[in-house]
Design a protein around this motif. Structure first.
Motif, PDB file in Angstrom:
ATOM      1  N   SER A  56       0.834  -1.225  -0.036  1.00 38.38           N
ATOM      2  CA  SER A  56      -0.102  -0.054   0.165  1.00 38.38           C
ATOM      3  C   SER A  56       0.852   1.204  -0.108  1.00 38.38           C
ATOM      4  N   TRP A  57       1.999   1.297   0.708  1.00 40.01           N
ATOM      5  CA  TRP A  57       2.901   2.417   0.837  1.00 40.01           C
ATOM      6  C   TRP A  57       3.456   2.422  -0.731  1.00 40.01           C
ATOM      7  N   ARG A  58       3.640   1.646  -1.535  1.00 41.16           N
ATOM      8  CA  ARG A  58       4.331   1.909  -2.873  1.00 41.16           C
ATOM      9  C   ARG A  58       3.233   2.419  -3.532  1.00 41.16           C
ATOM     10  N   GLU A  59       1.782   1.953  -3.475  1.00 40.46           N
ATOM     11  CA  GLU A  59       0.862   2.259  -4.459  1.00 40.46           C
ATOM     12  C   GLU A  59       0.208   3.469  -4.053  1.00 40.46           C
ATOM     13  N   ASP A  60      -0.095   3.963  -2.915  1.00 39.60           N
ATOM     14  CA  ASP A  60      -0.708   4.996  -2.420  1.00 39.60           C
ATOM     15  C   ASP A  60      -0.024   6.281  -2.769  1.00 39.60           C
ATOM     16  N   ALA A  61      -0.612   7.261  -3.503  1.00 37.89           N
ATOM     17  CA  ALA A  61      -0.230   8.441  -3.820  1.00 37.89           C
ATOM     18  C   ALA A  61       0.243   9.482  -2.704  1.00 37.89           C
ATOM     19  N   ASP A  62      -0.446   9.102  -1.657  1.00 41.79           N
ATOM     20  CA  ASP A  62      -0.285  10.002  -0.491  1.00 41.79           C
ATOM     21  C   ASP A  62       0.714   9.539   0.497  1.00 41.79           C
ATOM     22  N   LYS A  63       1.628   8.767   0.239  1.00 40.80           N
ATOM     23  CA  LYS A  63       2.756   8.269   1.044  1.00 40.80           C
ATOM     24  C   LYS A  63       4.005   8.048   0.234  1.00 40.80           C
ATOM     25  N   CYS A  64       4.860   8.624   0.761  1.00 42.95           N
ATOM     26  CA  CYS A  64       6.510   8.550   0.086  1.00 42.95           C
ATOM     27  C   CYS A  64       7.277   7.983   1.223  1.00 42.95           C
ATOM     28  N   THR A  65       7.761   6.744   0.800  1.00 41.18           N
ATOM     29  CA  THR A  65       8.633   6.083   2.061  1.00 41.18           C
ATOM     30  C   THR A  65      10.078   5.475   1.213  1.00 41.18           C
ATOM     31  N   PHE A  66      11.096   5.907   1.886  1.00 45.33           N
ATOM     32  CA  PHE A  66      12.375   5.345   1.592  1.00 45.33           C
ATOM     33  C   PHE A  66      12.927   4.559   2.778  1.00 45.33           C
ATOM     34  N   ILE A  67      13.620   3.307   2.535  1.00 48.57           N
ATOM     35  CA  ILE A  67      14.479   2.658   3.566  1.00 48.57           C
ATOM     36  C   ILE A  67      15.752   3.463   3.613  1.00 48.57           C
ATOM     37  N   VAL A  68      16.239   3.531   4.962  1.00 52.15           N
ATOM     38  CA  VAL A  68      17.386   4.309   5.136  1.00 52.15           C
ATOM     39  C   VAL A  68      18.667   3.186   5.174  1.00 52.15           C
ATOM     40  N   LEU A  69      19.600   3.309   4.478  1.00 53.78           N
ATOM     41  CA  LEU A  69      20.698   2.391   4.360  1.00 53.78           C
ATOM     42  C   LEU A  69      22.084   3.200   4.938  1.00 53.78           C
ATOM     43  N   ALA A  79      28.995  -6.936  -2.290  1.00 56.19           N
ATOM     44  CA  ALA A  79      28.216  -7.870  -2.022  1.00 56.19           C
ATOM     45  C   ALA A  79      27.232  -7.797  -1.027  1.00 56.19           C
ATOM     46  N   ALA A  80      27.326  -6.626  -0.158  1.00 55.26           N
ATOM     47  CA  ALA A  80      26.174  -6.642   0.719  1.00 55.26           C
ATOM     48  C   ALA A  80      24.747  -6.140   0.153  1.00 55.26           C
ATOM     49  N   THR A  81      23.839  -7.099   0.732  1.00 58.92           N
ATOM     50  CA  THR A  81      22.647  -6.810   0.472  1.00 58.92           C
ATOM     51  C   THR A  81      21.874  -5.668   1.166  1.00 58.92           C
ATOM     52  N   GLU A  82      20.991  -4.774   0.332  1.00 57.00           N
ATOM     53  CA  GLU A  82      20.573  -3.762   0.999  1.00 57.00           C
ATOM     54  C   GLU A  82      19.786  -4.134   2.389  1.00 57.00           C
ATOM     55  N   GLU A  83      19.279  -5.220   2.676  1.00 54.72           N
ATOM     56  CA  GLU A  83      18.593  -5.667   3.809  1.00 54.72           C
ATOM     57  C   GLU A  83      19.748  -5.735   5.111  1.00 54.72           C
ATOM     58  N   SER A  84      21.021  -6.204   4.647  1.00 57.88           N
ATOM     59  CA  SER A  84      22.031  -6.226   5.733  1.00 57.88           C
ATOM     60  C   SER A  84      22.641  -4.653   6.005  1.00 57.88           C
ATOM     61  N   CYS A  85      22.386  -3.786   5.289  1.00 58.66           N
ATOM     62  CA  CYS A  85      22.566  -2.428   5.434  1.00 58.66           C
ATOM     63  C   CYS A  85      21.412  -1.276   5.941  1.00 58.66           C
ATOM     64  N   MET A  86      20.182  -1.916   5.985  1.00 55.49           N
ATOM     65  CA  MET A  86      19.169  -1.274   6.677  1.00 55.49           C
ATOM     66  C   MET A  86      19.268  -0.564   7.914  1.00 55.49           C
ATOM     67  N   VAL A  87      18.971   0.722   8.316  1.00 57.16           N
ATOM     68  CA  VAL A  87      19.222   1.270   9.393  1.00 57.16           C
ATOM     69  C   VAL A  87      17.698   1.804  10.048  1.00 57.16           C
ATOM     70  N   GLY A  88      16.670   1.779   8.977  1.00 56.37           N
ATOM     71  CA  GLY A  88      15.320   2.379   9.382  1.00 56.37           C
ATOM     72  C   GLY A  88      14.663   3.039   8.023  1.00 56.37           C
ATOM     73  N   SER A 113      22.634   0.579  17.491  1.00 55.10           N
ATOM     74  CA  SER A 113      23.714   0.922  17.186  1.00 55.10           C
ATOM     75  C   SER A 113      23.878   1.964  16.315  1.00 55.10           C
ATOM     76  N   CYS A 114      22.878   2.259  15.514  1.00 56.19           N
ATOM     77  CA  CYS A 114      23.071   3.313  14.567  1.00 56.19           C
ATOM     78  C   CYS A 114      22.343   4.812  14.913  1.00 56.19           C
ATOM     79  N   ARG A 115      21.987   4.759  16.103  1.00 56.69           N
ATOM     80  CA  ARG A 115      21.336   6.149  16.685  1.00 56.69           C
ATOM     81  C   ARG A 115      22.363   6.823  17.243  1.00 56.69           C
ATOM     82  N   GLY A 116      22.205   8.486  17.084  1.00 57.46           N
ATOM     83  CA  GLY A 116      22.943   9.406  17.399  1.00 57.46           C
ATOM     84  C   GLY A 116      24.221   9.491  16.633  1.00 57.46           C
ATOM     85  N   LYS A 117      24.307   8.946  15.489  1.00 59.87           N
ATOM     86  CA  LYS A 117      25.324   9.013  14.527  1.00 59.87           C
ATOM     87  C   LYS A 117      24.947  10.145  13.405  1.00 59.87           C
ATOM     88  N   GLY A 118      23.786  10.857  13.507  1.00 61.91           N
ATOM     89  CA  GLY A 118      23.427  11.557  12.386  1.00 61.91           C
ATOM     90  C   GLY A 118      22.569  11.059  11.311  1.00 61.91           C
TER      91      GLY A 118
END
Length: 198
Positions: A56-69, A79-88, A113-118
Motif C-alpha cells: 500500500s505504501w508503494r501504491e498510495d499516492a499520499d505516502k512516500c517512503t524510503f528505507i534508510v541504508l 556484495a552487501a545486500t540492502e537488507e544487511s545495510c538497513m538502519v531505518g 547501534s546506528c542512533r546518535g550518529k546523524g
C-alpha cells in the motif's frame, strides 16, 4: 508512492532507497520491538500484514517512503545486500487534502547501534529536500511522542518549531466517562427545523 519507486538518494552517511518487498522481513523484525512500537505509536503486525502495508505504501499516492541504508557499509561491501545495510526508514505523508503543500514527516532509526550518529538527521534533510523539489511541498509537520526527546531535539535542530497537540484516544472507559459527563445534554431540533428565527 510510485513516484519514488526508481529513485536512489545518496548522501554522505545514508542512502535512501524505495521500500520494496525485499526489505519487509527485516522491517518486520524491527517492529517486534516494544520500544520501537512505543516510539512510533505502532501496533505489531503479522508478516503478511507487513507485506500488505509495504504494497500500500508503494501504491498510495499520499505516502512516500524510503528505507534508510548505512551508505558507508553499503558502498564499501559490493556484495552487501540492502537488507544487511538497513538502519531505518523515512516517510512523507500527504494526507491533508485541504492543503497539498503540507507533508507530515517521520523518521525511524531502528538499529540501536546506528542512533546518535546523524543518520536520522541526514535522512530527514534528504526527505525534506525531496519533498520540496519533487513533490512541491512548502510546509512540514513532525508528530512525535512526548517522551521521545532525541527526536524532538533533532527536529528542533532542523528548524522545526514545537507546538503541543493533545490527543484523546476514545477507548470504551473514555467513552463511558464522556457520556457520563454529558448525560445532562439534550438534543433537540434547532428552530423547529426552520432557517429563520420566530
Amino acid at each position: 508512492m510510485r513516484l519514488n519507486q526508481n529513485i536512489l538518494l545518496l548522501g554522505k552517511k545514508v542512502a535512501l532507497v524505495p521500500y520494496t518487498s525485499e526489505h519487509v522481513p527485516r522491517y518486520h523484525e524491527w517492529m517486534k520491538s516494544e520500544e520501537l512500537q512505543r516510539l512510533t505509536a505502532s501496533e505489531p503486525l503479522t508478516l503478511e500484514q507487513e507485506y500488505a502495508m509495504q504494497h500500500s505504501w508503494r501504491e498510495d499516492a499520499d505516502k512516500c517512503t524510503f528505507i534508510v541504508l548505512d551508505a558507508e557499509k553499503w558502498q564499501a561491501q559490493p556484495a552487501a545486500t540492502e537488507e544487511s545495510c538497513m538502519v531505518g526508514d523515512v516517510n512523507l505523508f500527504l494526507t491533508d487534502r485541504g492543503d497539498p503543500s503540507l507533508g507530515e514527516i517521520e523518521v525511524m532509526i531502528a538499529e540501536p547501534s546506528c542512533r546518535g550518529k546523524g543518520f536520522g538527521t541526514e535522512a530527514v534533510l534528504m526527505m525534506l529536500s525531496y519533498g520540496v523539489t519533487r513533490l512541491g511541498l512548502t510546509k512540514f509537520e513532525a508528530k512525535i511522542g512526548e517522551g521521545n526527546e532525541p527526536s524532538i531535539q533533532m527536529f528542533r535542530k532542523l528548524h522545526f518549531e514545537q507546538e503541543v497537540t493533545l490527543r484523546l484516544m476514545m477507548s470504551e472507559p473514555e467513552r463511558q466517562w464522556l457520556l457520563q459527563q454529558t448525560s445532562h445534554v439534550e438534543e433537540k431540533p434547532y428552530r423547529d427545523g426552520s432557517l429563520e428565527p420566530h
